[in-house]
Design an enzyme around this catalytic site. Structure first.
Site, PDB file in Angstrom:
ATOM      1  N   HIS A   1       0.826  -1.202   0.000  1.00 23.39           N
ATOM      2  CA  HIS A   1       0.000   0.000   0.000  1.00 23.39           C
ATOM      3  C   HIS A   1       0.866   1.259   0.000  1.00 23.39           C
ATOM      4  O   HIS A   1       0.540   2.242  -0.663  1.00 23.39           O
ATOM      5  CB  HIS A   1      -0.913   0.000   1.234  1.00 23.39           C
ATOM      6  CG  HIS A   1      -1.841  -1.167   1.303  1.00 23.39           C
ATOM      7  ND1 HIS A   1      -3.208  -1.050   1.169  1.00 23.39           N
ATOM      8  CD2 HIS A   1      -1.597  -2.499   1.494  1.00 23.39           C
ATOM      9  CE1 HIS A   1      -3.763  -2.242   1.276  1.00 23.39           C
ATOM     10  NE2 HIS A   1      -2.802  -3.129   1.477  1.00 23.39           N
TER      11      HIS A   1
ATOM     12  N   ASP B   1      -6.538   4.629   2.157  1.00 22.09           N
ATOM     13  CA  ASP B   1      -7.353   3.460   1.869  1.00 22.09           C
ATOM     14  C   ASP B   1      -7.781   2.796   3.181  1.00 22.09           C
ATOM     15  O   ASP B   1      -8.062   1.602   3.223  1.00 22.09           O
ATOM     16  CB  ASP B   1      -6.603   2.458   0.978  1.00 22.09           C
ATOM     17  CG  ASP B   1      -5.246   2.078   1.530  1.00 22.09           C
ATOM     18  OD1 ASP B   1      -4.835   2.635   2.568  1.00 22.09           O
ATOM     19  OD2 ASP B   1      -4.571   1.223   0.924  1.00 22.09           O
TER      20      ASP B   1
END
Length: 480
Positions: free
Chosen positions: A22, A128
């Site tokens: 990520h 996110d």
């Protein structure tokens, strides 16, 4: 006579889920926004990752120093300090992180308050993480969701609630967790997904018999947050690859901007941020010199990503399958797997001139090397995109999350991959390596991979669809 207050400069606070897969694309997007769009950036790490980066920094003091208008911060994550170089993205750590996401919220709000007090207030938060997106919206800061999985993986995850409503999940018993059931269970058609999607092609969160499965609950919360907390959704993909999927999700999500592959958009436009690295693990550059001594397309590259932990038996099956194929191979086994598994002396002796085993490597450079013939991958989205951008066929062995969906698309929709069975056996690995490294299958797959490489490049060039979408993202979201 009153004057209108001056609009604050655009200031994006990035806080990706603190795992390698990520952090890497989030840093790509942050750098691109800063260099091409003049966006001020504060990039937030968890304290744990900040400590890891200090220990493992490989590119000198500039790696975390930032630049004018681009800085770093960190906030507590509630986890103990890392014990070593590889004590980072294991499945156990990921579960602990998922369970602690709510603890980020007060620390993030304090950071936003501190930025305002310093005279550089945040105008948007990019993340996110469900609680982070909601926290930003709660304090009146625009929340932008940068979803770091594939578009097809996101669409599959969005179906979790429908699968619950239809009584398909949670699964009824342990028997339904087996491949036979998962393979034979076809879900109802979903716009944007193949009509014959099976349960085994869906995100791994559906593979539970527990109605209160904590990971599934967290995923459901994230899926519910996207339409409500986020004002825009950014995806690291491109139209020709996943355009139908993106179009299908546009009916249920905020405006979507497909701006990938981000590595291609950023590589020519990093400017003063070129030295900033997202790597949380030390890279072994020696493998590049080793590859330089090999013939074109003569090496199998095997890497299972930053989270997957193979058992000793799985490592042995993969290793002997690669060895028995007769081809050269570069195999990445992160530190913890190397310390818990001892490859047999006969394996070491048999492959001393053909094999290179390391704990981490500069993957983009490896995949672009002319010596690489095929990529044996766990199907994480960063790896899939890097393989596509490099025109390299793939052997697919998904482990979890969106990787099963990525495998399905790579093998049947994009036709650049071949699947390895979940119960890996050395004979199957040997056979598939030989099939993909030579013969008719190799020719077809390599032709498909070369076409996708060209399409990825075209999408990210000036005037290409992803380039245009990025300009729209800047004007419609960040500078609006």
């Amino acid at each position: 006579m009153s004057t209108r207050p001056e609009k604050p400069a655009t200031h994006a606070v990035f806080f990706p889920f603190p795992a390698q897969g990520h952090v890497t694309p989030a840093l790509h997007l942050a750098k691109l926004l800063h260099v091409r769009g003049g966006v001020r950036v504060t990039f937030v790490h968890s304290d744990r990752n900040r400590r890891r980066r200090r220990l493992l920094r490989t590119r000198g003091p500039a790696a975390l120093a930032g630049a004018p208008g681009f800085g770093f911060a960190s906030i507590p994550d509630g986890l103990p300090p890392p014990c070593g170089e590889d004590d980072g993205d294991s499945p156990q750590v990921m579960v602990s992180l998922l369970a602690s996401l709510d603890t980020f919220v007060p620390h993030l709000k304090k950071l936003l308050d501190d930025l305002s007090a310093s005279g550089a207030p945040a105008t948007c938060v990019v993340s996110d993480i469900d609680p982070v997106l909601r926290a930003a919206a709660d304090v009146g800061v625009r929340a932008v969701a940068f979803w770091t999985t594939s578009a097809c993986g996101l669409l599959a995850s969005l179906q979790c609630q429908q699968l619950i409503d239809k009584g398909i999940i949670p699964l009824k018993d342990e028997e339904q967790l087996r491949d036979v059931y998962l393979d034979s269970t076809v879900i109802d058609p979903v716009p944007g997904l193949p009509a014959d999607m099976r349960l085994r092609d869906m995100a791994s969160f559906v593979r539970t018999t527990d109605p209160d499965d904590p990971v599934l609950r967290i995923v459901l919360a994230h899926m519910q947050a996207l339409p409500t907390a986020a004002t825009a959704v950014v995806l690291n993909t491109f139209g020709e690859l996943e355009g139908e999927v993106v179009a299908a999700m546009s009916a249920v999500l905020p405006p979507i901007y497909a701006v990938g592959p981000l590595p291609l958009l950023t590589e020519a436009d990093s400017g003063p941020l070129e030295t900033l690295s997202a790597n949380l693990t030390k890279e072994d550059d020696g493998c590049l010199a080793w590859l330089g001594s090999k013939e074109p397309r003569s090496v199998v590259y095997a890497n299972f990503g930053s989270i997957v932990v193979l058992t000793s038996q799985q490592i042995e099956e993969f290793a002997w399958g690669l060895a028995n194929s007769g081809y050269h191979f570069l195999m990445v086994l992160r530190g913890a797997m190397q310390t818990t598994t001892t490859l047999a002396p006969e394996f070491v002796e048999a492959t001393k001139d053909r094999g290179y085993v390391t704990s981490w490597c500069p993957q983009r450079e490896v995949l672009r090397h002319q010596a690489i013939g095929v990529f044996l991958t766990h199907c994480g989205w960063n790896s899939m995109l890097e393989g596509i951008c490099s025109g390299v066929p793939m052997l697919c062995w998904p482990f979890g999350a969106d990787q099963h969906t990525n495998r399905r698309f790579a093998c049947t929709e994009w036709r650049v991959g071949v699947e390895i069975g979940s119960d890996v056996k050395r004979g199957e690995v040997e056979t598939l390596v030989r099939d993909v490294m030579g013969g008719e299958k190799e020719r077809k797959m390599r032709g498909q991979a070369a076409q996708w490489e060209e399409r990825a490049s075209a999408a990210s060039e000036p005037g290409g669809p992803s380039w245009v979408n990025f300009d729209r993202l800047l004007n419609e979201v960040f500078h609006a």
